[in-house]
Design a protein around this motif. Sequence first.
Motif, mmCIF file in Angstrom:
data_model
loop_
_atom_site.group_PDB
_atom_site.id
_atom_site.type_symbol
_atom_site.label_atom_id
_atom_site.label_comp_id
_atom_site.label_asym_id
_atom_site.label_seq_id
_atom_site.Cartn_x
_atom_site.Cartn_y
_atom_site.Cartn_z
ATOM 1 N N CYS A 159 -4.694 19.116 29.803
ATOM 2 C CA CYS A 159 -5.452 20.186 28.904
ATOM 3 C C CYS A 159 -5.569 20.347 30.522
ATOM 4 C CB CYS A 159 -6.635 19.737 28.372
ATOM 5 S SG CYS A 159 -6.733 21.132 27.183
ATOM 6 N N ILE A 160 -4.842 22.046 30.186
ATOM 7 C CA ILE A 160 -5.145 23.189 31.587
ATOM 8 C C ILE A 160 -5.628 24.202 31.129
ATOM 9 C CG2 ILE A 160 -3.161 22.227 32.844
ATOM 10 C CD1 ILE A 160 -1.705 24.156 31.685
ATOM 11 N N TYR A 161 -6.281 24.858 31.727
ATOM 12 C CA TYR A 161 -6.632 26.728 31.715
ATOM 13 C C TYR A 161 -5.467 27.685 31.327
ATOM 14 C CZ TYR A 161 -8.082 31.597 33.335
ATOM 15 O OH TYR A 161 -8.540 32.402 33.393
ATOM 16 N N LEU A 162 -5.330 28.330 29.937
ATOM 17 C CA LEU A 162 -3.654 28.875 29.627
ATOM 18 C C LEU A 162 -4.513 30.214 29.919
ATOM 19 C CD1 LEU A 162 -2.282 27.002 27.239
ATOM 20 C CD2 LEU A 162 -1.592 27.106 29.696
ATOM 21 N N GLY A 163 -5.516 30.857 29.981
ATOM 22 C CA GLY A 163 -6.374 31.760 29.938
ATOM 23 C C GLY A 163 -6.985 32.476 29.206
ATOM 24 N N GLU A 164 -6.987 33.600 29.164
ATOM 25 C CA GLU A 164 -8.371 34.382 28.305
ATOM 26 C C GLU A 164 -8.487 35.182 26.907
ATOM 27 O OE1 GLU A 164 -11.476 35.155 30.498
ATOM 28 O OE2 GLU A 164 -10.547 33.451 32.400
ATOM 29 N N TRP A 165 -9.039 35.051 25.748
ATOM 30 C CA TRP A 165 -8.739 36.232 24.805
ATOM 31 C C TRP A 165 -10.091 36.464 24.630
ATOM 32 C CZ3 TRP A 165 -12.280 35.699 20.168
ATOM 33 C CH2 TRP A 165 -13.422 34.840 20.679
ATOM 34 N N HIS A 166 -10.011 37.705 23.968
ATOM 35 C CA HIS A 166 -11.136 38.508 23.268
ATOM 36 C C HIS A 166 -10.973 39.301 22.065
ATOM 37 C CE1 HIS A 166 -9.600 41.282 25.922
ATOM 38 N NE2 HIS A 166 -10.525 42.693 25.628
ATOM 39 N N THR A 167 -12.163 40.240 22.003
ATOM 40 C CA THR A 167 -11.952 40.964 20.078
ATOM 41 C C THR A 167 -11.938 42.197 20.768
ATOM 42 O OG1 THR A 167 -14.396 40.728 20.388
ATOM 43 C CG2 THR A 167 -12.765 38.702 18.888
ATOM 44 N N HIS A 168 -11.580 42.913 19.896
ATOM 45 C CA HIS A 168 -11.987 44.377 20.466
ATOM 46 C C HIS A 168 -11.626 44.848 18.843
ATOM 47 C CE1 HIS A 168 -9.420 46.397 24.047
ATOM 48 N NE2 HIS A 168 -10.374 45.041 24.237
ATOM 49 N N PRO A 169 -13.218 46.262 18.404
ATOM 50 C CA PRO A 169 -13.017 46.252 17.048
ATOM 51 C C PRO A 169 -12.306 47.672 16.924
ATOM 52 C CG PRO A 169 -14.417 48.180 18.488
ATOM 53 C CD PRO A 169 -13.532 46.396 19.988
ATOM 54 N N GLU A 170 -11.065 47.458 16.616
ATOM 55 C CA GLU A 170 -9.845 48.014 16.322
ATOM 56 C C GLU A 170 -8.830 47.365 15.126
ATOM 57 O OE1 GLU A 170 -7.400 50.062 19.129
ATOM 58 O OE2 GLU A 170 -7.771 47.962 20.507
ATOM 59 N N PRO A 171 -8.250 47.765 14.109
ATOM 60 C CA PRO A 171 -7.084 47.125 13.409
ATOM 61 C C PRO A 171 -6.436 46.578 14.314
ATOM 62 C CG PRO A 171 -7.438 49.156 12.502
ATOM 63 C CD PRO A 171 -8.357 49.335 13.650
ATOM 64 N N ASP A 223 -21.314 44.254 14.968
ATOM 65 C CA ASP A 223 -20.527 42.651 15.564
ATOM 66 C C ASP A 223 -19.861 43.473 17.143
ATOM 67 O OD1 ASP A 223 -20.593 41.602 13.360
ATOM 68 O OD2 ASP A 223 -18.912 41.977 12.744
ATOM 69 N N CYS A 224 -20.899 42.577 18.220
ATOM 70 C CA CYS A 224 -20.458 42.987 19.076
ATOM 71 C C CYS A 224 -18.661 42.157 20.077
ATOM 72 C CB CYS A 224 -21.103 42.029 20.506
ATOM 73 S SG CYS A 224 -23.078 43.071 20.202
ATOM 74 N N GLU A 225 -18.559 42.474 20.993
ATOM 75 C CA GLU A 225 -16.702 41.815 21.177
ATOM 76 C C GLU A 225 -17.283 40.352 21.466
ATOM 77 O OE1 GLU A 225 -14.500 43.482 24.726
ATOM 78 O OE2 GLU A 225 -14.206 45.549 23.189
ATOM 79 N N ALA A 226 -15.994 39.889 21.340
ATOM 80 C CA ALA A 226 -16.763 37.516 21.721
ATOM 81 C C ALA A 226 -15.361 37.440 22.924
ATOM 82 C CB ALA A 226 -16.864 37.653 20.759
ATOM 83 N N GLY A 227 -15.364 36.717 22.776
ATOM 84 C CA GLY A 227 -14.065 36.099 23.953
ATOM 85 C C GLY A 227 -14.080 34.555 24.715
ATOM 86 N N GLY A 228 -13.619 34.002 25.274
ATOM 87 C CA GLY A 228 -13.758 32.757 26.360
ATOM 88 C C GLY A 228 -12.223 32.544 26.951
ATOM 89 N N VAL A 229 -12.332 30.985 26.703
ATOM 90 C CA VAL A 229 -10.820 31.296 28.015
ATOM 91 C C VAL A 229 -9.987 29.904 27.089
ATOM 92 C CG1 VAL A 229 -11.859 30.770 29.911
ATOM 93 C CG2 VAL A 229 -11.925 28.538 28.889
ATOM 94 N N MET A 230 -8.407 29.808 26.638
ATOM 95 C CA MET A 230 -7.841 29.236 25.817
ATOM 96 C C MET A 230 -7.245 27.342 26.804
ATOM 97 S SD MET A 230 -5.737 32.696 24.228
ATOM 98 C CE MET A 230 -4.515 33.234 26.232
ATOM 99 N N LEU A 231 -7.096 27.154 26.247
ATOM 100 C CA LEU A 231 -7.031 25.709 27.048
ATOM 101 C C LEU A 231 -6.011 25.423 26.072
ATOM 102 C CD1 LEU A 231 -10.960 24.518 27.229
ATOM 103 C CD2 LEU A 231 -8.800 25.478 28.987
ATOM 104 N N PHE A 238 -15.016 35.158 15.528
ATOM 105 C CA PHE A 238 -15.775 36.906 16.075
ATOM 106 C C PHE A 238 -14.854 38.467 15.673
ATOM 107 C CE2 PHE A 238 -16.567 32.499 17.835
ATOM 108 C CZ PHE A 238 -17.250 32.394 18.144
ATOM 109 N N ARG A 239 -13.608 37.984 14.222
ATOM 110 C CA ARG A 239 -13.309 39.493 14.404
ATOM 111 C C ARG A 239 -14.694 40.275 14.624
ATOM 112 N NH1 ARG A 239 -9.276 39.050 9.651
ATOM 113 N NH2 ARG A 239 -10.853 37.093 9.179
ATOM 114 N N GLN A 240 -14.544 42.027 14.670
ATOM 115 C CA GLN A 240 -15.464 42.775 14.728
ATOM 116 C C GLN A 240 -15.989 43.004 14.334
ATOM 117 O OE1 GLN A 240 -14.480 43.670 18.864
ATOM 118 N NE2 GLN A 240 -16.545 44.886 18.875
ATOM 119 N N LEU A 241 -15.782 42.842 12.143
ATOM 120 C CA LEU A 241 -16.010 43.335 11.131
ATOM 121 C C LEU A 241 -16.094 44.300 10.701
ATOM 122 C CD1 LEU A 241 -14.382 40.333 8.799
ATOM 123 C CD2 LEU A 241 -12.454 42.306 10.211
ATOM 124 N N ASN A 242 -17.578 44.018 11.521
ATOM 125 C CA ASN A 242 -19.372 44.680 10.867
ATOM 126 C C ASN A 242 -19.305 45.628 11.938
ATOM 127 O OD1 ASN A 242 -19.569 43.830 8.454
ATOM 128 N ND2 ASN A 242 -20.008 41.922 9.354
#
Length: 167
Positions: free
Chosen positions: A98-110, A39-47, A32-36
């Motif tokens: 298997c537990i909830y550990l946090g969140e992830w998302h993308t940014h359009p920056e290197p 591209d919109c930000e993306a994200g979700g939860v981490m398990l 989901f990297r924002q290479l173009n």
Amino acid sequence: MKSINPAFLLFQIPGGGRLKISDQALDKMLSFRQLNLEDCEAGGVMLGRLLIDSNDVVIDEVTVPMCQDKRSRFAFYRHKRGHQAVINQRWHSSNGTCIYLGEWHTHPEPVPTPSTTDRNDWRRKLRADRFEKSLFFVIVGTHETKMWVGEKQCQLVQHMENITPDT
């Protein structure tokens, strides 16, 4: 020399322990990297899991954007219901390992840096979410992936150093 796309990422947890992002979870986030420009930000939860008799943590799985989430070039708003259903299902099917550990998302920056909105959202999650001791926050940039940890008790958020071995 470090690989541009390692098979996994390993981070040092402040105060002891390591956090590993598995290859499957990392591949999903990197897809989901924002290479173009469109591209919109993306994200979700981490398990994942807390390893017995250690301070180590493994992120085995991440959720990806769902139809009710809101996405734009510079924002991602996760709708709770769909992601929570995945958290609940994994918790039950793993007998609570298997537990909830946090969140992830993308940014359009290197090299991603958390915005004021990110930091405020992380502090809100530390106050409101149900979790053991710490929550982890990942931002996937176009060239690097960065991680932070937030402590429930003091609500302090700290950057974590990448210690992925050379490949």
